[in-house]
Write a protein that holds these residues in place. Structure first.
Motif, mmCIF file in Angstrom:
data_model
loop_
_atom_site.group_PDB
_atom_site.id
_atom_site.type_symbol
_atom_site.label_atom_id
_atom_site.label_comp_id
_atom_site.label_asym_id
_atom_site.label_seq_id
_atom_site.Cartn_x
_atom_site.Cartn_y
_atom_site.Cartn_z
ATOM 1 N N LEU A 11 0.826 -1.199 0.000
ATOM 2 C CA LEU A 11 0.000 0.000 0.000
ATOM 3 C C LEU A 11 0.868 1.261 0.000
ATOM 4 N N LYS A 12 1.944 1.252 0.763
ATOM 5 C CA LYS A 12 2.851 2.402 0.778
ATOM 6 C C LYS A 12 3.613 2.525 -0.536
ATOM 7 N N ILE A 13 3.968 1.388 -1.127
ATOM 8 C CA ILE A 13 4.637 1.424 -2.428
ATOM 9 C C ILE A 13 3.716 2.061 -3.463
ATOM 10 N N ALA A 14 2.464 1.636 -3.452
ATOM 11 C CA ALA A 14 1.493 2.200 -4.396
ATOM 12 C C ALA A 14 1.359 3.708 -4.199
ATOM 13 N N ILE A 56 -6.904 6.543 -11.218
ATOM 14 C CA ILE A 56 -8.329 6.729 -10.917
ATOM 15 C C ILE A 56 -8.785 5.944 -9.694
ATOM 16 N N ALA A 57 -7.972 4.975 -9.233
ATOM 17 C CA ALA A 57 -8.341 4.206 -8.039
ATOM 18 C C ALA A 57 -7.106 3.532 -7.477
ATOM 19 N N ILE A 58 -7.053 3.448 -6.158
ATOM 20 C CA ILE A 58 -5.978 2.743 -5.478
ATOM 21 C C ILE A 58 -6.596 1.955 -4.331
ATOM 22 N N LYS A 59 -6.209 0.712 -4.207
ATOM 23 C CA LYS A 59 -6.748 -0.116 -3.130
ATOM 24 C C LYS A 59 -5.753 -1.211 -2.795
ATOM 25 N N GLY A 60 -5.867 -1.723 -1.578
ATOM 26 C CA GLY A 60 -4.969 -2.814 -1.224
ATOM 27 C C GLY A 60 -4.729 -2.955 0.259
ATOM 28 N N THR A 61 -3.737 -3.760 0.566
ATOM 29 C CA THR A 61 -3.308 -4.067 1.926
ATOM 30 C C THR A 61 -1.786 -4.019 1.963
ATOM 31 N N VAL A 62 -1.230 -4.394 3.089
ATOM 32 C CA VAL A 62 0.228 -4.456 3.188
ATOM 33 C C VAL A 62 0.794 -5.454 2.181
ATOM 34 N N GLU A 63 0.109 -6.549 1.992
ATOM 35 C CA GLU A 63 0.648 -7.619 1.147
ATOM 36 C C GLU A 63 0.455 -7.367 -0.346
ATOM 37 N N GLU A 64 -0.716 -6.833 -0.751
ATOM 38 C CA GLU A 64 -0.999 -6.614 -2.165
ATOM 39 C C GLU A 64 -1.765 -5.310 -2.354
ATOM 40 N N GLU A 124 11.575 2.335 -10.906
ATOM 41 C CA GLU A 124 12.448 3.177 -10.084
ATOM 42 C C GLU A 124 12.033 3.129 -8.618
ATOM 43 N N VAL A 125 10.739 3.216 -8.355
ATOM 44 C CA VAL A 125 10.271 3.151 -6.970
ATOM 45 C C VAL A 125 10.564 1.784 -6.367
ATOM 46 N N MET A 126 10.391 0.727 -7.145
ATOM 47 C CA MET A 126 10.570 -0.634 -6.635
ATOM 48 C C MET A 126 12.023 -0.947 -6.293
ATOM 49 N N GLU A 127 12.962 -0.159 -6.800
ATOM 50 C CA GLU A 127 14.366 -0.374 -6.443
ATOM 51 C C GLU A 127 14.574 -0.242 -4.936
ATOM 52 N N GLY A 128 13.729 0.533 -4.286
ATOM 53 C CA GLY A 128 13.838 0.693 -2.836
ATOM 54 C C GLY A 128 13.156 -0.413 -2.054
ATOM 55 N N TYR A 129 12.571 -1.369 -2.759
ATOM 56 C CA TYR A 129 11.844 -2.462 -2.114
ATOM 57 C C TYR A 129 12.256 -3.779 -2.784
ATOM 58 N N PRO A 130 13.460 -4.276 -2.484
ATOM 59 C CA PRO A 130 14.062 -5.377 -3.248
ATOM 60 C C PRO A 130 13.316 -6.703 -3.132
ATOM 61 N N ARG A 131 12.486 -6.881 -2.125
ATOM 62 C CA ARG A 131 11.793 -8.169 -1.987
ATOM 63 C C ARG A 131 10.347 -8.112 -2.471
ATOM 64 N N SER A 132 9.976 -6.963 -3.008
ATOM 65 C CA SER A 132 8.632 -6.804 -3.570
ATOM 66 C C SER A 132 8.701 -6.833 -5.095
ATOM 67 N N SER A 133 7.529 -6.959 -5.721
ATOM 68 C CA SER A 133 7.486 -7.030 -7.180
ATOM 69 C C SER A 133 6.220 -6.338 -7.703
ATOM 70 N N PHE A 134 6.212 -6.099 -9.005
ATOM 71 C CA PHE A 134 5.027 -5.479 -9.603
ATOM 72 C C PHE A 134 4.819 -6.029 -11.006
ATOM 73 N N SER A 135 3.596 -5.843 -11.505
ATOM 74 C CA SER A 135 3.287 -6.138 -12.908
ATOM 75 C C SER A 135 2.351 -5.054 -13.413
ATOM 76 N N LEU A 136 2.435 -4.777 -14.714
ATOM 77 C CA LEU A 136 1.606 -3.747 -15.327
ATOM 78 C C LEU A 136 0.825 -4.371 -16.482
#
Length: 417
Positions: A244-247, A274-282, A310-322
């Motif tokens: 959620l903080k990454i988002a 237009i929308a953001i939602k989630g939890t700590v995990e996703e 670029e943002v995800m570089e600060g969170y090495p154990r997290s991942s994203f998809s677009l």
């Protein structure tokens, strides 16, 4: 056209009735229409079409209204269609709309009666400067009005009424199409173009009186999904990576002085969360990407992906998809192949005593997708302004000019085809 000069327009009465019917669409619904209540208006439109003598008017299971005005000429004229949408935007409440007519507008501020904080000021609504002496319709300040696109519905209905009363006016076969769910990008998902049987079409969903829109945004919808690392907050040091903080961080570093709706105009595109939602995990962020140029639209996708990386570089154990999905494309690419569509519309506007204004629209219409489905379809004015908000308004006289323009288009096609 002498007949229309003496015509008692019904557009205002129809419009005042239609806007009180809640037809708000729902982007999260999986059904078509997305809200069953849209059919309530569809049923009324069919009843009114039957009442003016259009026997084949029907509402189908998906919430589409089809109808035919038979040809009154022996000439071979391409079948044209007039189209408007029945739904209103999910962005602002459409429940309990109370329309208000401000007669003989004096050129000053218009204070909406149920919420005096809602004030239409000419400085904020530049087209008001052309409306002095006209009659302005607004909601009461607690809801949107629904001129987008119930003005278009009322105008097509009144034009149909006029043509049915005047069979001496020569025109080809005309098809009418009223759609659900345009506001959520699904307005023609279930439209049966074979059944419609039109060669060309016009949406009646534009703004300034006299305008003809032959260009829209190209549009994509994007979802950025983030997988973070969850842990007990009491023991999170060195371990937790909150999705959620990454988002939130990704949204915060999006460009603010460019590529955003708040900082762009004319032909400039944008990346808009237009929308953001989630939890700590996703977590997920939904975006709309817009540009008049398809190559630039693709570049917006690359920019968004680069920001996330670029943002995800600060969170090495997290991942994203677009994931990116096409919504619609700039209809100008198709319309340029059919110049008579615009030429005839411009002539129709002139015959209504107006100067045609060829414009691009920073948005889309059902015509955007219809054009790429084989039904070339520019957009003509309905007179609606400040749509999707509580300060939405329309001029009665502009609606009457739209009715006249619709009739003129039918006549011009018969004369010049």
């Amino acid at each position: 056209m002498d007949a229309i000069k003496d015509y008692s327009f019904t557009v205002l009465e129809r419009f005042m009735k239609y806007v009180t019917i809640d037809t708000q669409s729902d982007p999260y619904s999986k059904t078509t229409p997305s809200t069953e209540k849209q059919k309530n208006l569809g049923k009324i439109l069919v009843e009114e079409l039957h009442a003016i003598g259009i026997a084949d008017a029907e509402l189908d299971e998906h919430g589409y209204v089809y109808a035919t005005i038979s040809a009154t000429t022996e000439k071979e004229v391409p079948v044209i269609c007039f189209c408007s949408h029945m739904d209103t935007s999910p962005d602002c409440s459409g429940t309990g709309v109370k329309p208000v007519i401000h007669r003989n507008y004096n050129g000053g501020d218009i204070i909406l009666p149920a919420d005096p904080a809602q004030v239409l000021r000419p400085a904020d609504h530049p087209d008001l400067k052309y409306q002095k002496g006209n009659d302005i319709v607004t909601a009461d300040g607690t809801t949107l009005l629904g001129a987008d696109n119930k003005a278009g519905l009322a105008e097509i209905m009144d034009a149909a009424c006029f043509l049915m009363k005047h069979p001496e006016i020569k025109h080809g076969k005309i098809r009418i199409l009223f759609t659900p769910d345009e506001e959520i990008g699904r307005g023609v998902d279930k439209a049966d173009l074979k059944k419609l049987g039109a060669r060309f079409a016009y949406t009646v969903d534009g703004e300034t009186c006299g305008s003809i829109e032959n260009e829209t945004f190209s549009a994509d919808y994007a979802v950025l999904s983030i997988k973070g690392v969850s842990s007990h907050p009491g023991f999170a040091k060195g371990n937790m990576e909150s999705a959620l903080k990454i988002a939130s961080e990704i949204v915060s570093v999006l460009p603010k002085d460019r590529l955003s709706p708040e900082s762009t105009n004319a032909k400039e595109g944008f990346i808009h969360p237009i929308a953001i939602k989630g939890t700590v995990e996703e977590a997920t962020i939904e975006f709309i990407l817009r540009d008049f140029d398809d190559a630039e639209l693709k570049n917006h996708e690359r920019i968004l992906h680069a920001i996330a990386e670029e943002v995800m570089e600060g969170y090495p154990r997290s991942s994203f998809s677009l994931e990116v999905k096409e919504q619609y494309r700039n209809m100008k690419r198709i319309l340029d192949q059919h110049p008579d569509l615009i030429r005839f519309a411009e002539e129709a506007v002139r015959r209504a005593g107006l100067e045609p204004k060829l414009q691009s629209i920073r948005g889309g219409t059902d015509g955007s997708r219809l054009s790429f489905m084989g039904l070339p379809c520019p957009n003509i004015f309905a007179g609606e302004h400040a749509f999707h908000g509580k300060q939405e308004w329309v001029s009665v006289q502009d609606m009457q000019k739209a009715v006249e323009t619709i009739v003129n288009i039918a006549v011009v096609w018969e004369e010049l085809s």
